[in-house]
Design an enzyme around this catalytic site. Sequence first.
Site, mmCIF file in Angstrom:
data_model
loop_
_atom_site.group_PDB
_atom_site.id
_atom_site.type_symbol
_atom_site.label_atom_id
_atom_site.label_comp_id
_atom_site.label_asym_id
_atom_site.label_seq_id
_atom_site.Cartn_x
_atom_site.Cartn_y
_atom_site.Cartn_z
ATOM 1 N N GLU A 1 81.221 74.892 29.752
ATOM 2 C CA GLU A 1 80.667 73.962 28.772
ATOM 3 C C GLU A 1 79.672 74.659 27.850
ATOM 4 O OE1 GLU A 1 79.798 69.681 27.679
ATOM 5 O OE2 GLU A 1 81.392 71.155 27.708
ATOM 6 N N THR B 1 78.891 69.856 19.067
ATOM 7 C CA THR B 1 77.679 69.618 19.848
ATOM 8 C C THR B 1 76.579 70.605 19.493
ATOM 9 O OG1 THR B 1 79.004 68.769 21.688
ATOM 10 C CG2 THR B 1 76.754 69.448 22.182
#
Length: 307
Positions: A128, A181
């Site tokens: 991630e 993000t």
Amino acid sequence: MNDIKIFSPATVANVSCGFDVLGFCLDSIGDTMVIRKTERRGIHITKIEGHDLPFEAEKNVAGVSALAMMAVAQPNFGFEIEIYKNIKPGSGIGSSSASAVGSVFGINELLGKPFDQTQLTYFAMKGEALASQCEHADNIAPAIFGGFTLVKSVEPLEIIQLPTPNDLFAVIIHPQIEIKTSESRTLLPKQIPLKDAITQWSNVGSLVHALHTSDYDLLSRSLIDVVVEPHRSALIPHFDAARQTALANGALGCGISGSGPSIFSLCYGNNNAEKVAQAITTIYAETNIPFEVYISKINTNGIKIVE
């Protein structure tokens, strides 16, 4: 067992007031992955369908998380990974976490389950971080544990699984624009007023209590974000109109899913969820922005093996 096919679900992170600590798992949206043992050592991504992603393991989220696990497990064989990507990258519903979780879950199964759910979360966080430039588990934990999760701590990693009220449904609208993000994090303030901090942690506490007691009214009053949403909402076209429409049509709460652009609404029962979905659809149908709408019960099982 030499190969496995898994469904790695989409997730909603932050859940309004719980930036980087709260998340929940969706039921009907996710990626499919096939993982098989191979005599050739290492991690080899052999097939990607759905979206254009790197095949090099060191540049692919699924590959990075798998390599982190392999560094600890050190098997005398390797793995091939096929990725069937149904969650669009940059959608705000955990595309990168689905890849990261899928590879470590599948490999763990083929290794005989030497690692527990918290350890799988740790490995998946490494993947991630490739996408978001920092390690966080608010999407990863619900995909692995299922339902609602709270990231109590990252160092040391501690995940708390929260109860899910039976009649809770999610509506997701995904405007077809991309928000990364890593870029959306640059919009966030480095410091916040003490008044806002008090409001935010009060909402997190009451939301957790509402989940434990199935208090839908309290849950509704807790789904308020005074820290992140005011900054990120400007990136999402028609966010305010969508939020107001969702609440006017019976949503318990409405907010940004992850870093956006997807917007989530939590609803009591499927009928209310369908009403909210139709109302928000009307908002975006009047724009020139392509979009998708999903209705999902909260997935309390998380990632799973499929036939």
